[in-house]
Design a protein around this motif. Structure first.
Motif, PDB file in Angstrom:
ATOM      1  N   ASP A 110       0.838  -1.210   0.000  1.00  0.00           N
ATOM      2  CA  ASP A 110       0.000   0.000   0.000  1.00  0.00           C
ATOM      3  C   ASP A 110       0.871   1.259   0.000  1.00  0.00           C
ATOM      4  O   ASP A 110       0.574   2.239  -0.707  1.00  0.00           O
ATOM      5  CB  ASP A 110      -0.910   0.012   1.235  1.00  0.00           C
ATOM      6  CG  ASP A 110      -2.072  -0.962   1.113  1.00  0.00           C
ATOM      7  OD1 ASP A 110      -2.494  -1.246  -0.021  1.00  0.00           O
ATOM      8  OD2 ASP A 110      -2.542  -1.441   2.172  1.00  0.00           O
ATOM      9  N   ARG A 111       1.928   1.239   0.788  1.00  0.00           N
ATOM     10  CA  ARG A 111       2.831   2.389   0.840  1.00  0.00           C
ATOM     11  C   ARG A 111       3.498   2.617  -0.515  1.00  0.00           C
ATOM     12  O   ARG A 111       3.599   3.764  -0.989  1.00  0.00           O
ATOM     13  CB  ARG A 111       3.896   2.169   1.920  1.00  0.00           C
ATOM     14  CG  ARG A 111       4.929   3.281   1.991  1.00  0.00           C
ATOM     15  CD  ARG A 111       5.964   2.989   3.065  1.00  0.00           C
ATOM     16  NE  ARG A 111       6.564   1.665   2.919  1.00  0.00           N
ATOM     17  CZ  ARG A 111       7.525   1.377   2.044  1.00  0.00           C
ATOM     18  NH1 ARG A 111       7.969   2.301   1.205  1.00  0.00           N
ATOM     19  NH2 ARG A 111       8.022   0.149   1.998  1.00  0.00           N
ATOM     20  N   LEU A 112       3.934   1.551  -1.168  1.00  0.00           N
ATOM     21  CA  LEU A 112       4.559   1.669  -2.485  1.00  0.00           C
ATOM     22  C   LEU A 112       3.564   2.199  -3.518  1.00  0.00           C
ATOM     23  O   LEU A 112       3.927   2.998  -4.389  1.00  0.00           O
ATOM     24  CB  LEU A 112       5.118   0.311  -2.919  1.00  0.00           C
ATOM     25  CG  LEU A 112       6.363  -0.159  -2.152  1.00  0.00           C
ATOM     26  CD1 LEU A 112       6.647  -1.631  -2.443  1.00  0.00           C
ATOM     27  CD2 LEU A 112       7.573   0.694  -2.533  1.00  0.00           C
ATOM     28  N   PHE A 130      -0.345  -7.578  -4.807  1.00  0.00           N
ATOM     29  CA  PHE A 130       0.843  -7.509  -5.668  1.00  0.00           C
ATOM     30  C   PHE A 130       0.432  -7.487  -7.145  1.00  0.00           C
ATOM     31  O   PHE A 130       0.945  -6.689  -7.943  1.00  0.00           O
ATOM     32  CB  PHE A 130       1.737  -8.704  -5.363  1.00  0.00           C
ATOM     33  CG  PHE A 130       3.108  -8.659  -5.979  1.00  0.00           C
ATOM     34  CD1 PHE A 130       3.668  -7.481  -6.449  1.00  0.00           C
ATOM     35  CD2 PHE A 130       3.859  -9.826  -6.083  1.00  0.00           C
ATOM     36  CE1 PHE A 130       4.942  -7.461  -7.010  1.00  0.00           C
ATOM     37  CE2 PHE A 130       5.122  -9.818  -6.642  1.00  0.00           C
ATOM     38  CZ  PHE A 130       5.664  -8.639  -7.105  1.00  0.00           C
ATOM     39  N   ILE A 131      -0.508  -8.347  -7.515  1.00  0.00           N
ATOM     40  CA  ILE A 131      -1.011  -8.365  -8.902  1.00  0.00           C
ATOM     41  C   ILE A 131      -1.578  -7.001  -9.278  1.00  0.00           C
ATOM     42  O   ILE A 131      -1.289  -6.443 -10.352  1.00  0.00           O
ATOM     43  CB  ILE A 131      -2.084  -9.462  -9.063  1.00  0.00           C
ATOM     44  CG1 ILE A 131      -1.447 -10.852  -8.989  1.00  0.00           C
ATOM     45  CG2 ILE A 131      -2.826  -9.291 -10.385  1.00  0.00           C
ATOM     46  CD1 ILE A 131      -2.451 -11.986  -8.925  1.00  0.00           C
ATOM     47  N   SER A 132      -2.381  -6.455  -8.399  1.00  0.00           N
ATOM     48  CA  SER A 132      -3.011  -5.159  -8.656  1.00  0.00           C
ATOM     49  C   SER A 132      -1.967  -4.058  -8.828  1.00  0.00           C
ATOM     50  O   SER A 132      -2.080  -3.200  -9.714  1.00  0.00           O
ATOM     51  CB  SER A 132      -3.962  -4.816  -7.509  1.00  0.00           C
ATOM     52  OG  SER A 132      -4.575  -3.571  -7.710  1.00  0.00           O
ATOM     53  N   SER A 178       4.943 -16.080  -7.027  1.00  0.00           N
ATOM     54  CA  SER A 178       4.363 -16.638  -8.257  1.00  0.00           C
ATOM     55  C   SER A 178       3.787 -15.544  -9.152  1.00  0.00           C
ATOM     56  O   SER A 178       3.635 -15.735 -10.358  1.00  0.00           O
ATOM     57  CB  SER A 178       3.276 -17.660  -7.905  1.00  0.00           C
ATOM     58  OG  SER A 178       2.180 -17.030  -7.256  1.00  0.00           O
ATOM     59  N   VAL A 179       3.499 -14.392  -8.562  1.00  0.00           N
ATOM     60  CA  VAL A 179       2.957 -13.271  -9.345  1.00  0.00           C
ATOM     61  C   VAL A 179       3.962 -12.812 -10.401  1.00  0.00           C
ATOM     62  O   VAL A 179       3.579 -12.393 -11.496  1.00  0.00           O
ATOM     63  CB  VAL A 179       2.586 -12.103  -8.408  1.00  0.00           C
ATOM     64  CG1 VAL A 179       2.166 -10.872  -9.194  1.00  0.00           C
ATOM     65  CG2 VAL A 179       1.487 -12.535  -7.444  1.00  0.00           C
ATOM     66  N   ILE A 180       5.251 -12.907 -10.088  1.00  0.00           N
ATOM     67  CA  ILE A 180       6.283 -12.452 -11.029  1.00  0.00           C
ATOM     68  C   ILE A 180       6.189 -13.227 -12.337  1.00  0.00           C
ATOM     69  O   ILE A 180       6.387 -12.673 -13.421  1.00  0.00           O
ATOM     70  CB  ILE A 180       7.674 -12.594 -10.388  1.00  0.00           C
ATOM     71  CG1 ILE A 180       7.771 -11.654  -9.182  1.00  0.00           C
ATOM     72  CG2 ILE A 180       8.781 -12.279 -11.389  1.00  0.00           C
ATOM     73  CD1 ILE A 180       9.064 -11.797  -8.397  1.00  0.00           C
TER      74      ILE A 180
END
Length: 522
Positions: A110-112, A130-132, A178-180
């Motif tokens: 959220d901060r990023l 992370f996907i979002s 796994s999102v990567i």
């Protein structure tokens, strides 16, 4: 003299504040010009420059050409396009439980997102968030791609080795990383660093497009400093060190090499010097065990207490230096990947590739074995006295006093370690204690007739040693003489002493020893 950065790992800050920067941009150039791929993994020991390298990539992909004026990449063909850079510092996310880790990870994402001024999912599941974030960053970019940088990917997992939590952390990281793979097309460049290469953590079990450059000859000197780099970038500091010590420049540099050099990350590559230890040594004009004082490798010590091994090894198969399962950690790749052992030799026998491993330098050898010996023997104050007696006895060639003092160390080793010890284990403990004492010892020395269990060195003596368990010291001595182990040292000017040792597994100590001096032919 330009100041040396010993605690600055931000490239922009290092350049703008006028610190010495050892220019690695020509070495990293093939990684960013899309000539060999775009997704990479690099394993290196802690405090070896990984975070500074990640920060350098960040400035490159932010298009900060002003920071690279005068560096090698400034004259190379590079487009300097600007991309959103997602920098995940996993080293700051270590938490005691998986729930606490995932909560902190979500808050970090959220901060990023706020920093990049994008809106992302409010899900409490890190992978979903992370996907979002990946999709939002790519959509914002004029090139429809972003840059993914993950520093210390394994830090949340390392702290749980040898604990029941390790599987939970492994599964949590597997889901997140796994999102990567699924969002690969949105990433212009991906770079992941860590200390260990864990199997069954998604970046290795699922990401078959990730290029592991950890043992690549092309990038073997990407982190750490070569001899030429040290002489080129730190000449005034070396001169200051030499003056402080009252020695020549060559002698000062020779001590630097002895203390901090020797890390080899590919069998044919040039060895490199530890950058943090070098910087602190030059800053203080003093040789100390700087790197080892930055953290205590408790999980490694715990593993070695359970199963001691000789810390110089031959014929280590290549697969043992690669990935391993976090719930069944193998001490050999752990020692190699964390920097306590490095490549000393290599053999390729018809495709069967094996390595010889050993301590890279004096700093690592002395400090690690001191911690290991203390872990075996505890905090008994009598050990300090025994340590000095051992040293004096060896230098005086008084082995009766030496072994009597060594038995003090064995008396302090807990029952649960030594009661199940094999002959090899006793040998490993014996050598670890010698390192702790400060004796020059080399285990498993090869000759044309076999392998000597251990060789001890002092300025005037060479001790050729063979160990037995529940047999006899005489049998150990017979093996030394039958295989003529001493012949290897006949060209030396030192006095040669043969030592046969027998360990008693019931009493868990040195049972007996025999000694013979080698008389050279006149």
């Amino acid at each position: 003299m330009k100041p040396i950065a010993t605690d600055t790992y931000n490239f922009e800050g290092l350049i703008t504040r006028g610190y010495t920067y050892v220019d690695k941009t020509e070495v990293l150039y093939p990684l960013i010009n899309d000539s060999i791929g775009s997704q990479f993994f690099l394993s290196r020991p802690r405090r070896f420059g990984k975070s500074l390298l990640v920060s350098t990539f960040k400035s490159l992909f932010q298009g900060r050409r002003d920071l690279f004026t005068g560096l090698a990449i400034d004259s190379l063909e590079y487009d300097w396009k600007t991309y959103p850079v997602l920098h995940l510092d996993m080293g700051s996310m270590q938490r005691p439980t998986v729930d606490a880790f995932e909560d902190f990870l979500c808050r970090s994402l959220d901060r990023l997102a706020n920093e990049h001024e994008v809106v992302i999912s409010d899900s409490k599941i890190p992978a979903d968030k992370f996907i979002s974030l990946c999709e939002a960053l790519a959509a914002k970019s004029p090139h429809k791609q972003f840059v993914m940088l993950v520093d210390e990917y394994d830090k949340p997992l390392l702290g749980t080795l040898n604990t029941p939590e390790v599987i939970k952390f492994r599964d949590a990281l597997k889901s997140f990383y796994s999102v990567i793979k699924t969002k690969e097309s949105l990433m212009r460049f991906t770079f992941i660093t860590g200390i260990s290469k864990f199997s069954k953590v998604s970046i290795f079990s699922d990401l078959n497009n990730l290029i592991d450059i950890s043992m690549s000859a092309q990038f073997a000197t990407l982190l750490g400093y070569t001899h030429d780099e040290v002489k080129r970038f730190f000449p005034d500091w070396i001169e200051k060190l030499a003056k402080t010590l009252g020695v020549s420049l060559e002698e000062a540099f020779g001590e630097i090499v002895k203390w901090y050099d020797g890390y080899r990350f590919e069998e044919n590559s040039e060895p490199v010097i530890n950058p943090v230890s070098l910087g602190l040594c030059l800053r203080d004009s003093k040789f100390k065990t700087y790197w080892s004082e930055t953290a205590v490798p408790t999980f490694l010590v715990d593993l070695l207490k359970e199963k001691p091994i000789n810390l110089q090894m031959n014929d280590v198969e290549e697969e043992f230096l690669g990935a391993y399962e976090p719930d069944r950690p193998n001490v050999i790749p752990l020692l190699y990947q964390t920097g306590y052992l490095t490549i000393k030799g290599f053999q390729d026998m018809g495709g069967w590739r094996t390595y010889s491993l050993g301590f890279p330098n004096k700093e690592v050898r002395n400090s690690f074995n001191a911690k290991l010996a203390k872990a075996y023997a505890g905090d008994d104050m009598s050990l300090s006295s025994a340590q000095m007696k051992c040293l004096r006895a060896l230098y005086a060639n008084d082995l009766e006093v030496f072994f009597a003092s060594m038995k003090v160390f064995f008396a302090n080793i807990p029952y649960d370690i030594s009661s199940r010890a094999s002959e090899e284990t006793y040998q490993a403990i014996f050598c670890a204690i010698l390192y702790f004492i400060g004796v020059g010892v080399t285990p498993e020395v090869r000759t044309n007739e076999g392998r000597i269990d251990a060789v001890m060195d002092t300025p005037d003596h060479v001790y050729v040693m063979e160990f037995k368990r529940d047999k006899s010291a005489a049998e150990a001595m017979a093996q030394i003489k039958d295989k003529k182990y001493y012949e290897k040292f006949l060209t030396s000017d030192k006095k040669i002493t043969l030592v046969g040792v027998n360990f008693d597994s019931e009493k868990r100590t040195i049972a007996e020893w025999v000694v013979e001096k080698v008389e050279r032919a006149k």
